[in-house]
Motif scaffolding. Structure first.
Motif, PDB file in Angstrom:
ATOM      1  N   GLU A  32       5.595   9.159   0.177  1.00 10.56           N
ATOM      2  CA  GLU A  32       7.019   8.863   0.350  1.00 10.56           C
ATOM      3  C   GLU A  32       7.626   9.621   1.530  1.00 10.56           C
ATOM      4  N   LEU A  33       7.070  10.791   1.857  1.00  3.16           N
ATOM      5  CA  LEU A  33       7.579  11.563   2.994  1.00  3.16           C
ATOM      6  C   LEU A  33       7.415  10.815   4.317  1.00  3.16           C
ATOM      7  N   LEU A  34       6.445   9.907   4.393  1.00  5.91           N
ATOM      8  CA  LEU A  34       6.257   9.125   5.618  1.00  5.91           C
ATOM      9  C   LEU A  34       7.500   8.306   5.936  1.00  5.91           C
ATOM     10  N   GLU A  35       8.211   7.887   4.903  1.00  8.32           N
ATOM     11  CA  GLU A  35       9.437   7.117   5.103  1.00  8.32           C
ATOM     12  C   GLU A  35      10.658   8.025   5.152  1.00  8.32           C
ATOM     13  N   SER A  36      10.785   8.923   4.170  1.00  7.98           N
ATOM     14  CA  SER A  36      12.011   9.698   4.037  1.00  7.98           C
ATOM     15  C   SER A  36      12.160  10.816   5.064  1.00  7.98           C
ATOM     16  N   GLU A  37      11.083  11.477   5.421  1.00 11.13           N
ATOM     17  CA  GLU A  37      11.177  12.631   6.318  1.00 11.13           C
ATOM     18  C   GLU A  37      10.733  12.349   7.747  1.00 11.13           C
ATOM     19  N   PHE A  38       9.722  11.517   7.905  1.00 11.75           N
ATOM     20  CA  PHE A  38       9.152  11.300   9.225  1.00 11.75           C
ATOM     21  C   PHE A  38       9.599  10.000   9.874  1.00 11.75           C
ATOM     22  N   GLY A  39      10.140   9.056   9.104  1.00  8.37           N
ATOM     23  CA  GLY A  39      10.565   7.785   9.666  1.00  8.37           C
ATOM     24  C   GLY A  39       9.419   6.958  10.226  1.00  8.37           C
ATOM     25  N   PHE A  40       8.223   7.185   9.725  1.00  7.60           N
ATOM     26  CA  PHE A  40       7.035   6.474  10.186  1.00  7.60           C
ATOM     27  C   PHE A  40       7.091   5.001   9.825  1.00  7.60           C
ATOM     28  N   VAL A  41       7.709   4.698   8.688  1.00  7.56           N
ATOM     29  CA  VAL A  41       7.767   3.329   8.185  1.00  7.56           C
ATOM     30  C   VAL A  41       9.059   3.152   7.396  1.00  7.56           C
ATOM     31  N   ASN A  42       9.600   1.937   7.407  1.00  5.95           N
ATOM     32  CA  ASN A  42      10.783   1.593   6.615  1.00  5.95           C
ATOM     33  C   ASN A  42      10.403   0.572   5.558  1.00  5.95           C
ATOM     34  N   ASN A  43      11.172   0.530   4.470  1.00  8.00           N
ATOM     35  CA  ASN A  43      10.954  -0.432   3.386  1.00  8.00           C
ATOM     36  C   ASN A  43       9.512  -0.396   2.884  1.00  8.00           C
ATOM     37  N   MET A  44       9.011   0.800   2.636  1.00  9.49           N
ATOM     38  CA  MET A  44       7.624   0.990   2.237  1.00  9.49           C
ATOM     39  C   MET A  44       7.381   0.521   0.805  1.00  9.49           C
ATOM     40  N   ASN A  45       6.237  -0.147   0.622  1.00  8.34           N
ATOM     41  CA  ASN A  45       5.808  -0.608  -0.686  1.00  8.34           C
ATOM     42  C   ASN A  45       4.312  -0.314  -0.824  1.00  8.34           C
ATOM     43  N   VAL A  46       3.961   0.619  -1.710  1.00  8.33           N
ATOM     44  CA  VAL A  46       2.551   0.952  -1.927  1.00  8.33           C
ATOM     45  C   VAL A  46       1.892  -0.215  -2.650  1.00  8.33           C
ATOM     46  N   ILE A  58      -6.881   7.430  -0.941  1.00  5.65           N
ATOM     47  CA  ILE A  58      -6.565   6.490   0.129  1.00  5.65           C
ATOM     48  C   ILE A  58      -5.440   5.595  -0.393  1.00  5.65           C
ATOM     49  N   TYR A  59      -4.431   5.394   0.433  1.00  3.96           N
ATOM     50  CA  TYR A  59      -3.322   4.507   0.095  1.00  3.96           C
ATOM     51  C   TYR A  59      -3.262   3.360   1.086  1.00  3.96           C
ATOM     52  N   VAL A  60      -2.958   2.181   0.579  1.00  7.33           N
ATOM     53  CA  VAL A  60      -2.618   1.035   1.410  1.00  7.33           C
ATOM     54  C   VAL A  60      -1.185   0.673   1.050  1.00  7.33           C
ATOM     55  N   PHE A  61      -0.351   0.552   2.068  1.00 11.85           N
ATOM     56  CA  PHE A  61       1.034   0.174   1.818  1.00 11.85           C
ATOM     57  C   PHE A  61       1.519  -0.740   2.927  1.00 11.85           C
ATOM     58  N   GLU A  62       2.603  -1.426   2.631  1.00 16.79           N
ATOM     59  CA  GLU A  62       3.199  -2.305   3.628  1.00 16.79           C
ATOM     60  C   GLU A  62       4.607  -1.822   3.922  1.00 16.79           C
ATOM     61  N   GLY A  63       5.087  -2.177   5.081  1.00 19.39           N
ATOM     62  CA  GLY A  63       6.435  -1.786   5.478  1.00 19.39           C
ATOM     63  C   GLY A  63       6.704  -2.226   6.897  1.00 19.39           C
ATOM     64  N   GLU A  64       7.842  -1.805   7.394  1.00 19.90           N
ATOM     65  CA  GLU A  64       8.225  -2.112   8.766  1.00 19.90           C
ATOM     66  C   GLU A  64       8.010  -0.853   9.594  1.00 19.90           C
ATOM     67  N   THR A  79       6.965  -7.067   8.562  1.00 21.31           N
ATOM     68  CA  THR A  79       6.156  -6.283   7.637  1.00 21.31           C
ATOM     69  C   THR A  79       4.707  -6.269   8.093  1.00 21.31           C
ATOM     70  N   GLN A  80       4.113  -5.087   8.059  1.00 20.57           N
ATOM     71  CA  GLN A  80       2.718  -4.922   8.431  1.00 20.57           C
ATOM     72  C   GLN A  80       2.067  -3.937   7.453  1.00 20.57           C
ATOM     73  N   TYR A  81       0.776  -3.761   7.594  1.00 19.76           N
ATOM     74  CA  TYR A  81       0.028  -2.911   6.675  1.00 19.76           C
ATOM     75  C   TYR A  81      -0.277  -1.551   7.300  1.00 19.76           C
ATOM     76  N   PHE A  82      -0.363  -0.561   6.424  1.00 16.30           N
ATOM     77  CA  PHE A  82      -0.660   0.806   6.807  1.00 16.30           C
ATOM     78  C   PHE A  82      -1.697   1.374   5.845  1.00 16.30           C
ATOM     79  N   VAL A  83      -2.473   2.334   6.334  1.00 16.18           N
ATOM     80  CA  VAL A  83      -3.451   3.034   5.502  1.00 16.18           C
ATOM     81  C   VAL A  83      -3.213   4.525   5.707  1.00 16.18           C
ATOM     82  N   ALA A  84      -3.285   5.293   4.618  1.00 19.01           N
ATOM     83  CA  ALA A  84      -3.097   6.737   4.712  1.00 19.01           C
ATOM     84  C   ALA A  84      -4.140   7.457   3.870  1.00 19.01           C
TER      85      ALA A  84
END
Length: 152
Positions: A32-46, A58-64, A79-84
Motif C-alpha cells: 500500500e505504501l507504493l500508492e500512499s507514500e511513493f505515488g508509484f501507482v494510483n487506484n491500486m488493486n492487488v 510476490i504481488y501482482v497488482f493493477e493500477g494507473e 490501467t496496467q499491471y505491476f509486480v512487486a
C-alpha cells in the motif's frame, strides 16, 4: 582526530540511507505504501500474491502508473499491471523492487526485469515448465497470466 570527520560523515550517510526505507507491519501494508507514500501507482488493486517463503512474497497488482512508469498504448484504459517483491526484514516488511509491466499485447511479448526479478505475460494455454525460482500468477477472467522469475 583526523579520522573524526570521516567517521561523522559515514554515520550521516548511513542514517540518511536508512530513512529512505519505509517498513510496515505486514506485507500488504508495504504494498500500500507504493500508492500512499511513493505515488508509484494510483487506484491500486492487488490481484494475487504468492508466498515464496516465510519472509518473501510476490504481488501482482493493477493500477494507473505515474511518471516514467506509464506505458502508453493509445487506449482510454490507463490501467496496467505491476509486480512487486516484498521481504520481511528485522524492522518489518519492505518492498525490495516493484516494476510496471504494462499490458499484454497480441503483437509482442512484453517482459521486463530489474535487480531482483524478471516478469512478463504468458497465455493461459501455453504449457510452461517452471524452474525452481519461477512462478505463474493467474489473472482472473483473462486469457493470460503473469510469469515471474526471481533472480537468486
Amino acid at each position: 582526530m583526523k579520522y573524526f570527520p570521516i567517521v561523522i560523515l559515514s554515520l550521516l550517510l548511513v542514517a540518511c540511507t536508512e530513512d529512505e526505507v519505509l517498513y510496515s507491519n505486514t506485507p500488504d501494508k508495504a504494498i500500500e505504501l507504493l500508492e500512499s507514500e511513493f505515488g508509484f501507482v494510483n487506484n491500486m488493486n492487488v490481484i494475487q500474491e504468492v508466498d515464496v517463503n516465510v519472509s518473501r512474497k510476490i504481488y501482482v497488482f493493477e493500477g494507473e502508473g505515474e511518471g516514467e512508469v506509464v506505458i502508453s498504448d493509445n487506449s482510454e484504459n490507463k490501467t496496467q499491471y505491476f509486480v512487486a517483491l516484498v521481504e520481511k526484514r528485522e524492522k518489518g516488511w519492505v518492498v525490495l523492487e516493484s516494476l510496471g509491466i504494462g499490458k499484454p499485447s497480441d503483437s509482442e511479448s512484453i517482459a521486463t526485469g530489474g535487480n531482483c526479478f524478471q516478469a512478463g505475460f504468458i497465455g493461459t494455454t501455453e504449457n510452461l515448465q517452471l524452474k525452481k525460482y519461477q512462478y505463474v500468477l493467474n489473472i482472473p477472467e483473462k486469457d493470460y497470466s503473469i510469469w515471474v522469475e526471481l533472480l537468486e
